[in-house]
Scaffold this active site. Structure first.
Site, PDB file in Angstrom:
ATOM      1  N   ASP A 152       5.730   4.061   2.208  1.00  0.00           N
ATOM      2  CA  ASP A 152       6.134   2.942   2.720  1.00  0.00           C
ATOM      3  C   ASP A 152       5.085   2.333   3.491  1.00  0.00           C
ATOM      4  O   ASP A 152       3.469   2.542   2.348  1.00  0.00           O
ATOM      5  CB  ASP A 152       7.279   2.966   4.153  1.00  0.00           C
ATOM      6  CG  ASP A 152       7.924   0.686   3.576  1.00  0.00           C
ATOM      7  OD1 ASP A 152       7.387  -0.060   4.694  1.00  0.00           O
ATOM      8  OD2 ASP A 152       8.831   1.053   3.735  1.00  0.00           O
ATOM      9  N   HIS A 221       7.294  -3.638   7.688  1.00  0.00           N
ATOM     10  CA  HIS A 221       8.238  -2.546   7.094  1.00  0.00           C
ATOM     11  C   HIS A 221       8.262  -1.086   7.670  1.00  0.00           C
ATOM     12  O   HIS A 221       9.309  -0.753   7.874  1.00  0.00           O
ATOM     13  CB  HIS A 221       7.676  -2.596   6.006  1.00  0.00           C
ATOM     14  CG  HIS A 221       8.681  -3.348   4.966  1.00  0.00           C
ATOM     15  ND1 HIS A 221       9.100  -1.530   3.799  1.00  0.00           N
ATOM     16  CD2 HIS A 221      10.007  -3.718   4.582  1.00  0.00           C
ATOM     17  CE1 HIS A 221      10.054  -1.951   3.258  1.00  0.00           C
ATOM     18  NE2 HIS A 221      10.943  -3.237   3.640  1.00  0.00           N
ATOM     19  N   SER A 560      15.935  -2.608   1.741  1.00  0.00           N
ATOM     20  CA  SER A 560      15.436  -1.945   2.544  1.00  0.00           C
ATOM     21  C   SER A 560      15.647  -0.944   3.815  1.00  0.00           C
ATOM     22  O   SER A 560      15.124  -0.048   4.249  1.00  0.00           O
ATOM     23  CB  SER A 560      13.793  -2.249   2.814  1.00  0.00           C
ATOM     24  OG  SER A 560      12.989  -2.983   1.485  1.00  0.00           O
TER      25      SER A 560
END
Length: 777
Positions: A152, A221, A560
């Site tokens: 990520d 994220h 996600s």
């Protein structure tokens, strides 16, 4: 705020980006960089290059000293390099090379969510092993030895979700490292974050700007998904008081290894492959990838970097979990659809963020959205529609109706709460909110579709609420029937347990798979809407309330978020069943999944229709039942090799790719897609069933429950199709742990529509269910 375009930036009507950026479209490839894929690693498996690989790399470096970007030597062989198109074509002809292709740039695709999943538990399992149980301590189970690799944007190591209190020593088998870099050193790792790598050389030196030269997360994220999968227990976590509770990951006692393969411009395929290569060597048990390509395109498994890397990881026993993508609800929008990947769709949980609208006639409308405004029940303000506040020189009256930029007259709008519609997809919530603010409005009410209401947009400190069309009509009627309409918008409150859930969210990508309609994708569904999880405390990455510090937690949505939920469950299953193969773990989660919601009705989509396997795969993941599945379907490398045969690889290429398939393996001379249907998968998909022509699929079940067990088959009725199971009873003994059965499908006439059903094997203790899809394509 750093602009960061991510795959969880869902273009669902007004929610153009859930982290509120408007980055430029992603470049489709890393200009001038090519990936040279050469299949299996050197037999010695000690990190050395294969002889043919070494010769190519040496020759390349002699010609172009700085050409090499990465070499891949651990899980597979190959390299990435800066090449001309002619050089790439030349290398593609060399012996040992499987494929050469431009480096693609891929896109990035919680407290209450785990409590909600636990509420589905249909087995009594002790708190010591229940994933996400608030009473579980990090040292309470074998999960401490499970390592989840996250590919990520990096990690924010200071987050409370990554504390290592009570955790034991790092597993001795761990071979990874904590790479030093900008504002990041070895002390940022601990017994929770045991590894952190980053890949700065993925930049093509052609204008991409790296966020940082370290594994530190400058997006949020990666931190969010890592804490969702394996975050430690943190009391009183919230987003400024919303979603208050004990934050915890799916496997809070597991370790985390972060592989920062994504930057603000996207996720280069060359870096993703290097992440796979390192993770295989490092010794991760699970790999979680909340990223992928664009939906709606048939994948090419000679150039699909996630599929290639995942193949070799799975071959080494690593479970690879990937998001299905956010291109739903369109048919065949699912990505990451290779059968060796565990593909995850997204659903809601039983939590709502309500921003109530109170009209002057005392009508209360339970709108949605997140805001921290200061209006109260007693602070009523004039209420008007955007259409009635049109700027005289606005080009279109519809613009004022939608409150798009430069459409409202400040002289008319000042001091009012404004009712806006959302017909123009070119503008999002921030555009409309900003227009209302610039015109002097004191609040905004947005009319959205029923499907859009499931996601809570952020209005920050400006009073705002979204309401569905039926409620919008109520407000409009009130405005039209009253000389001086007034209203107020109350600050957001958290509501749990009072709505049907899960619901498959509209953005979640759908099947059938374009790779093959004879493999069902997605595989499973998990929470992915309005998920609270850890977030960097860097001011630029937060929509902070004036006068308050960033809370360290944030609420976002996307597949996600559903991907790490599943990765956490995978880790929990692995911890309790250390001998399970990667495919057995996937099977355990799929065959114990749930098809009903918290109202004991069938799971639906946001449009209200009953969810099909194209929406949810096998169903909603069940974190407790999956630990004891009873039976599992083990998919072997030879099954995957057969799939590769069907999708265009020849025998020699497959033998370059895999060294674990049987030496006598050959792609069949007469090969049709029907062969894919008999891959030993936990779901069943067949296609093009013709009048009266039966089709038979084969499955082999492995008993992982009591040695002496008897299972009986039940087929869910499928309209217009006869399905028979042979045998319809499986008798397992100490000597017979694997048994094979066949399912034959016959239809008197060709189905006009896709048909869905299931086969369920039950014993006195276990229920093992596989969805069935009969497609017309």
């Amino acid at each position: 705020m750093k602009r960061f375009s991510v795959f969880f930036c869902v273009s669902v009507f007004l929610f153009s980006c859930l982290v509120e950026s408007k980055a430029a479209p992603l470049k489709q490839q890393n200009d001038g960089v090519y990936i040279v894929y050469m299949g299996a690693a050197a037999p010695s498996n000690n990190g050395s290059m294969r002889k043919d690989q070494a010769q190519l790399v040496t020759s390349l470096i002699k010609r172009k000293r700085n050409a090499l970007v990465y070499s891949y030597t651990n899980g597979f062989s190959g390299f990435s390099a800066r090449l001309t198109a002619e050089e790439a074509r030349s290398i593609a002809q060399k012996p040992g090379v499987v494929s050469v292709f431009p480096d693609p740039i891929l896109q990035l695709h919680t407290t209450q969510s785990w409590d909600f999943l636990d509420s589905f538990s249909d087995k009594k399992i002790s708190a010591a092993i229940r994933p996400g149980s608030a009473s579980a301590q990090p040292s309470s189970s074998g999960g401490a030895d499970i390592i989840i690799g996250i590919m990520d944007t990096g990690i924010w190591p200071e987050s409370a979700s990554f504390h290592d209190d009570g955790m034991g020593p790092i597993p001795a088998r761990w071979k990874g490292k904590c790479e030093k870099g900008d504002d990041f050193n070895s002390s940022n790792c601990n017994r929770k974050i045991i590894g952190a790598r980053y890949y700065p050389n993925s930049d093509d030196q052609g204008g991409h700007i790296l966020d940082s030269g370290s594994p530190r997360d400058h997006s949020g994220h990666g931190t969010h998904v890592a804490s969702t999968a394996a975050g430690s227990l943190v009391d009183d976590a919230s987003y400024y008081g919303l979603a208050m509770g004990t934050a915890k990951g799916g496997s809070p006692s597991s370790r985390i290894a972060m592989y920062q393969v994504c930057q603000s411009f996207g996720c280069p395929g060359s870096a993703i492959l290097k992440g796979f290569d390192d993770a295989i060597k490092d010794g991760v048990d699970v790999l979680s990838l909340s990223l992928g390509g664009s939906g709606g395109f048939k994948p090419d498994f000679t150039t699909d970097v996630i599929a290639l890397g995942a193949f070799h990881a799975v071959e080494k026993g690593v479970v690879v979990v990937c998001s299905a993508g956010n291109s739903g609800p369109y048919r065949s929008s699912v990505v990451n659809e290779a059968p060796w990947i565990f593909t995850v769709a997204a659903s809601t949980i039983d939590r709502d963020f309500q921003s109530q609208v109170i009209l002057g006639d005392k009508t209360v409308i339970k709108g949605g959205g997140i805001h921290f405004g200061n209006l109260t029940k007693t602070t009523m303000h004039p209420l008007a529609t955007g259409a009635s506040l049109k700027l005289d020189n606005a080009t279109r009256s519809d613009d004022a109706r939608d409150c798009v930029p430069q459409s409202l007259d400040p002289a008319k709008a000042n001091g009012k709460i404004i009712l806006c519609e959302t017909h123009d997809p070119n503008y999002g919530i921030d555009d409309q909110k900003d227009e209302v603010i610039s015109a002097g409005g004191v609040g905004i009410i947005l009319i959205v579709t029923d499907e859009t209401r499931f996601i809570a947009p952020k209005f920050d400190t400006f009073p705002g609420s979204i309401i569905i069309e039926k409620e919008g009509n109520q407000v409009s009627n009130y405005i039209n029937s009253t000389r001086n309409p007034v209203a107020t918008i109350l600050p957001t409150v958290t509501i749990t347990g009072n709505k049907s859930a899960p619901v498959v969210i509209s953005f979640s990508a759908r099947g059938p798979s374009l790779a093959s309609t004879n493999i069902l994708k997605p595989d499973i569904c998990a929470p992915g809407v309005d998920i609270l999880a850890a977030w960097p405390t860097e001011a630029d990455l937060n929509r902070a309330i004036p006068g308050k510090n960033p809370p360290g937690y944030y609420i976002i949505s996307g597949t996600s978020m559903s991907c790490p939920h599943t990765s956490g469950i995978v880790a929990a299953v692995k911890a309790q069943n250390p001998k399970f193969s990667a495919s057995a773990i996937r099977s355990a989660i799929m065959t114990t999944s749930i098809q009903t919601n918290n109202q004991n009705a069938a799971i639906t989509t946001t449009s209200g229709e009953t969810a099909t396997p194209y929406d949810i795969g096998a169903g909603e993941a069940n974190p407790t039942a999956s630990i004891e599945p009873g039976l599992v379907y083990e998919t072997e490398t030879a099954d995957y090799a057969l799939f590769l045969c069907v999708t265009g690889y020849n025998t020699s290429q497959i033998k370059l790719i895999s060294k674990t398939i049987p030496k006598d393996f050959q792609c069949p001379d007469k090969l049709t897609e029907d062969a894919v249907s008999s891959i030993n998968y936990p779901s069943i998909a067949i296609s093009k069933l013709k009048d009266g022509e039966p089709k038979t699929v084969t499955r082999t079940a492995t008993n992982v429950g009591p040695e002496e067990s008897v299972y009986t088959a039940t087929i869910e009725a499928m309209t217009g199709i006869e399905a028979t199971v042979t045998p319809n009873k499986l008798v397992f003994t100490k000597e017979k742990k694997k048994l094979t059965y066949k399912v034959t499908f016959t239809a008197p006439s060709s189905p006009k529509n896709d048909i869905f059903g299931s086969i369920t094997w039950t014993s006195g203790k276990y229920r093992v269910r596989s969805p069935i899809v009969v497609s017309t394509e």
